[in-house]
Design a protein around this motif. Structure first.
Motif, PDB file in Angstrom:
ATOM      1  N   PRO A  95       0.802  -1.241   0.000  1.00 18.51           N
ATOM      2  CA  PRO A  95       0.000   0.000   0.000  1.00 18.51           C
ATOM      3  C   PRO A  95       0.831   1.285   0.000  1.00 18.51           C
ATOM      4  O   PRO A  95       0.419   2.289  -0.594  1.00 18.51           O
ATOM      5  CB  PRO A  95      -0.832  -0.122   1.282  1.00 18.51           C
ATOM      6  N   VAL A  96       2.003   1.253   0.657  1.00 19.27           N
ATOM      7  CA  VAL A  96       2.831   2.469   0.667  1.00 19.27           C
ATOM      8  C   VAL A  96       3.411   2.705  -0.728  1.00 19.27           C
ATOM      9  O   VAL A  96       3.394   3.834  -1.255  1.00 19.27           O
ATOM     10  CB  VAL A  96       3.937   2.369   1.750  1.00 19.27           C
ATOM     11  N   ALA A  97       3.883   1.632  -1.336  1.00 17.18           N
ATOM     12  CA  ALA A  97       4.412   1.763  -2.701  1.00 17.18           C
ATOM     13  C   ALA A  97       3.291   2.186  -3.655  1.00 17.18           C
ATOM     14  O   ALA A  97       3.504   2.985  -4.575  1.00 17.18           O
ATOM     15  CB  ALA A  97       5.016   0.437  -3.146  1.00 17.18           C
ATOM     16  N   MET A  98       2.058   1.690  -3.407  1.00 13.58           N
ATOM     17  CA  MET A  98       0.933   2.089  -4.255  1.00 13.58           C
ATOM     18  C   MET A  98       0.672   3.591  -4.108  1.00 13.58           C
ATOM     19  O   MET A  98       0.456   4.300  -5.097  1.00 13.58           O
ATOM     20  CB  MET A  98      -0.324   1.292  -3.900  1.00 13.58           C
ATOM     21  N   ALA A  99       0.743   4.082  -2.874  1.00 14.18           N
ATOM     22  CA  ALA A  99       0.531   5.516  -2.648  1.00 14.18           C
ATOM     23  C   ALA A  99       1.590   6.323  -3.404  1.00 14.18           C
ATOM     24  O   ALA A  99       1.279   7.332  -4.048  1.00 14.18           O
ATOM     25  CB  ALA A  99       0.598   5.828  -1.152  1.00 14.18           C
ATOM     26  N   ARG A 100       2.845   5.848  -3.355  1.00 12.03           N
ATOM     27  CA  ARG A 100       3.929   6.569  -4.065  1.00 12.03           C
ATOM     28  C   ARG A 100       3.669   6.576  -5.569  1.00 12.03           C
ATOM     29  O   ARG A 100       3.862   7.586  -6.237  1.00 12.03           O
ATOM     30  CB  ARG A 100       5.282   5.910  -3.768  1.00 12.03           C
ATOM     31  N   THR A 101       3.209   5.463  -6.099  1.00 12.40           N
ATOM     32  CA  THR A 101       2.922   5.408  -7.546  1.00 12.40           C
ATOM     33  C   THR A 101       1.787   6.376  -7.892  1.00 12.40           C
ATOM     34  O   THR A 101       1.847   7.088  -8.900  1.00 12.40           O
ATOM     35  CB  THR A 101       2.524   3.962  -7.953  1.00 12.40           C
ATOM     36  N   ILE A 102       0.768   6.410  -7.047  1.00  9.91           N
ATOM     37  CA  ILE A 102      -0.372   7.313  -7.305  1.00  9.91           C
ATOM     38  C   ILE A 102       0.101   8.770  -7.265  1.00  9.91           C
ATOM     39  O   ILE A 102      -0.236   9.581  -8.141  1.00  9.91           O
ATOM     40  CB  ILE A 102      -1.497   7.069  -6.270  1.00  9.91           C
ATOM     41  N   ILE A 103       0.912   9.086  -6.252  1.00  8.92           N
ATOM     42  CA  ILE A 103       1.383  10.477  -6.122  1.00  8.92           C
ATOM     43  C   ILE A 103       2.276  10.849  -7.317  1.00  8.92           C
ATOM     44  O   ILE A 103       2.153  11.942  -7.886  1.00  8.92           O
ATOM     45  CB  ILE A 103       2.121  10.664  -4.768  1.00  8.92           C
ATOM     46  N   ALA A 104       3.144   9.917  -7.724  1.00  9.71           N
ATOM     47  CA  ALA A 104       4.010  10.195  -8.885  1.00  9.71           C
ATOM     48  C   ALA A 104       3.154  10.412 -10.136  1.00  9.71           C
ATOM     49  O   ALA A 104       3.434  11.293 -10.954  1.00  9.71           O
ATOM     50  CB  ALA A 104       4.975   9.031  -9.096  1.00  9.71           C
ATOM     51  N   HIS A 105       2.083   9.632 -10.272  1.00 11.31           N
ATOM     52  CA  HIS A 105       1.190   9.764 -11.431  1.00 11.31           C
ATOM     53  C   HIS A 105       0.506  11.134 -11.406  1.00 11.31           C
ATOM     54  O   HIS A 105       0.440  11.828 -12.421  1.00 11.31           O
ATOM     55  CB  HIS A 105       0.149   8.638 -11.395  1.00 11.31           C
ATOM     56  N   ILE A 106       0.031  11.512 -10.214  1.00  9.74           N
ATOM     57  CA  ILE A 106      -0.626  12.814 -10.057  1.00  9.74           C
ATOM     58  C   ILE A 106       0.362  13.943 -10.382  1.00  9.74           C
ATOM     59  O   ILE A 106       0.025  14.897 -11.103  1.00  9.74           O
ATOM     60  CB  ILE A 106      -1.195  12.942  -8.616  1.00  9.74           C
TER      61      ILE A 106
END
Ligand code: SF4
Ligand code: MSK
Length: 624
Positions: free
Chosen positions: A602-613
């Motif tokens: 989930p933390v890595a998923m959050a980082r991917t989402i933030i990078a995408h944003i």
């Protein structure tokens, strides 16, 4: 395995321990016995014909008996998941449309048109002129029009025209605008039959068309017609978790997806005669609570407490305090029947489409729905004296729900200048970095609810406004993330916005079919201006970290096809084929400007989402 290994939710832990002590088997026990098969999990097990079944390795040499390659097999399986998910949402919509039709004709006692404003808006979007028509005549026309869209053979489904113009052009160019809801689902099943469509990109393009028939068709119809019948949600405070069950009341749990019968049960429990019967057996009253998306539906409109999300269905019965559980369709575990037999609970199946072995079937017929509802309440009362060992966990938490896309507009822009402009301004000035939709189920193969909570905490701490639906919404609510005080956990920008408006940093937007509200919110953001001309340009991302159902794949695919990149946790059903995975995780971008990604952490998923944003912000020139 210790209960703490499954979740940090104390109420769930207590009930896992209770069932273990009492020798009752639940999903948490069964999952330990069932190992996953790598071919099934990665999508390359084919059982479409009986020359097989064939489990195919992705080594460039192996193939099924018919010659089907790993990517073809995985694509067909993936597309069948989309078709099943779209069918589930859309068949739900069909039922609601039939009830709306009957209500408009005065043939469904207990049901009426509650939201005339929505009725007018929907009529206009369907090309129906509402002027000069009374609400029942208009509702009849609306119901007949949407019912016709299920079997429509040519043309376009109506709500597709709600999407931003540029998005419609993308779909037109690809030839994937749905013609009729049932047509696309049937064609998907045909194409994935043995020996038909065997080119994975071609399959996935129709997969997108089928998914769009769900998001902008079935799901959107269900949401809109339910708003017409029961009212469009506005913010409402309620409670969540197993602690909402009352030791001194008759407890009735409604579980599944369609709010039709539950709305009538809420009417029935106010009946003086039934209340007197409850008192006569020693109860102080009658308490109704929800599980899964039925819970979300009646929570959003009536503030009815939520007992739990999908993995708590058996555990709710194990409290020993539930007199009746009423189920309809989707996400109902067969294990419920066995658990109910271990306690005093009467389990009712109520949909003509779904039964469980050995379980009471009392069919919901909308012509006599209130009678059925009263019968259920009466039988629940009769079970109250049969209670044995009651153990209700103390855990309950406040939450605010009811954030329809119309409400978000009012909250941010004010009743008289309702607009998404303030949200767009806050995204442009960077107070809000972007928006993430966190949706979907829970899955006992990962820590229940913890992935949702960890991910969402990380997102709001980084100024990402979070929209939640389905079981993800319930799990986040249990963690106290859906109250205005949760703004303290947000980054300074998001916190400032939440405190100014008095809203939580995580907005509960409804049930699984209400993911269509998120499509509309994304569309409104685009139409408001300043953040590009298409959904794919908005700093926006979707995810389902604990997913399990075919409906989740359908939802994910309609988001991707609508221009929203989507991440899934757990395992992903294309990973058995490198070619197909390359396409869904990247190549799809060239077609629709968005793609899938798989990230179990989930933390890595959050980082991917933030990078995408952040990448979307940069492309818009607002990376301040
Ligand atoms: Fe095997 Fe082909 Fe039949 Fe699938 S369709 S089971 S790959 S022979
Ligand atoms: S109920 S589909 S477990 S979210 Fe909609 Fe929850 Fe997933 Fe069912």
């Amino acid at each position: 395995m210790k209960a703490e290994a499954f979740t940090s939710c104390k109420a769930t832990q207590a009930m896992i321990e209770k069932t273990t002590r009492e020798g009752v088997t639940t999903v948490f026990h069964r999952v330990q016995e069932k190992k996953t098969c790598p071919f099934g999990s990665g999508g390359t097990c084919c059982r479409l014909c009986y020359m097989g079944p064939c489990r195919v390795k992705d080594d460039g040499q192996d193939a099924g008996v018919c010659g089907a390659t790993a990517e073809t097999i995985a694509a067909r399986n993936f597309c069948r998941m989309i078709a099943a998910g779209a069918a589930a949402h859309s068949d739900h919509a069909r039922e609601v449309a039939l009830v709306l039709l009957a209500a408009a004709r005065g043939e469904a006692p207990g049901f009426e048109i509650k939201d005339e404003e929505k009725l007018w808006a929907v009529a206009q979007d369907l090309g129906i002129d509402p002027v000069g028509k009374n609400k029942n005549r208009l509702a009849e026309e609306v119901a007949l029009k949407v019912l016709a869209e299920f079997g429509q053979q040519e043309g376009e489904i109506s709500f597709i025209r709600r999407a931003p113009q540029k998005r419609q052009e993308v779909w037109q160019k690809l030839g994937i605008i749905p013609r009729g809801i049932d047509r696309e689902i049937v064609e998907m099943l045909h194409r994935t039959h043995m020996g038909v469509d065997q080119e994975y990109v071609h399959l996935l393009l129709h997969g997108m068309r089928t998914a769009l028939a769900d998001g902008w068709g079935g799901s959107m119809i269900a949401t809109e017609l339910q708003d017409i019948l029961f009212g469009t949600p506005v913010p409402i405070r309620a409670k969540v978790n197993l602690g909402v069950l009352k030791p001194d009341h008759v407890n009735i749990i409604v579980h599944g997806h369609e709010p039709l019968l539950p709305e009538l049960i809420l009417l029935a429990v106010k009946d003086e005669e039934l209340l007197a019967q409850a008192r006569a057996v020693g109860a102080k009253g009658i308490n109704v609570a929800g599980i899964c998306c039925t819970a979300n539906e009646i929570l959003m409109r009536k503030g009815v407490p939520v007992a739990g999300s999908v993995l708590q269905q058996e555990l709710a019965i194990a409290t020993g305090a539930v007199e009746a559980m009423v189920v309809d369709v989707q996400c109902i575990m067969q294990g419920l029947g066995q658990v109910a037999r271990c306690y005093h609970t009467e389990l009712f199946t109520t949909s003509s489409r779904a039964r469980l072995p050995g379980v009471t079937h009392l069919e919901f017929d909308h012509h006599r729905g209130l009678e059925v509802a009263k019968e259920i309440v009466r039988r629940a009362i009769a079970r109250f004296p049969q209670r044995r060992k009651v153990e209700i966990p103390a855990e309950e938490m406040d939450l605010i729900a009811g954030f329809s896309h119309e409400t978000i507009k009012y909250i941010l822009g004010g009743r008289f200048r309702a607009s998404y402009r303030p949200l767009n301004d806050n995204i442009i000035n960077g107070r809000i970095r972007g928006v993430a939709a966190v949706v979907g189920c829970s899955n006992p193969r990962v820590r229940f609810g913890d992935l949702h909570a960890t991910l969402v905490r990380e997102l709001i701490a980084n100024d990402v406004l979070v929209l939640v639906t389905g079981c993800a919404a319930i799990n986040c609510a249990k963690e106290g993330l859906l109250i205005p005080e949760a703004a303290e956990m947000a980054g300074s920008g998001l916190r400032e916005v939440c405190e100014a408006v008095g809203m939580p940093p995580v907005l509960h937007c409804g049930s699984c079919v209400d993911n269509s509200r998120l499509l509309m919110a994304a569309t409104e953001i685009v139409k408001e201006g300043g953040l590009g001309e298409d959904i794919s340009e908005v700093p926006l991302c979707g995810c389902a970290p604990e997913w399990m159902s075919e409906k989740a794949i359908a939802i994910g695919q309609y988001f991707v096809a609508s221009g929203v990149t989507v991440g899934f946790g757990v395992a992903f059903p294309t990973t058995g084929s490198a070619k197909l995975s390359e396409f869904v995780f990247g190549g799809m971008n060239e077609y629709v400007g968005a793609h899938w990604f798989h990230e179990p952490d989930p933390v890595a998923m959050a980082r991917t989402i933030i990078a995408h944003i952040d990448a979307k912000r940069k492309a818009l020139g607002i990376d301040v």
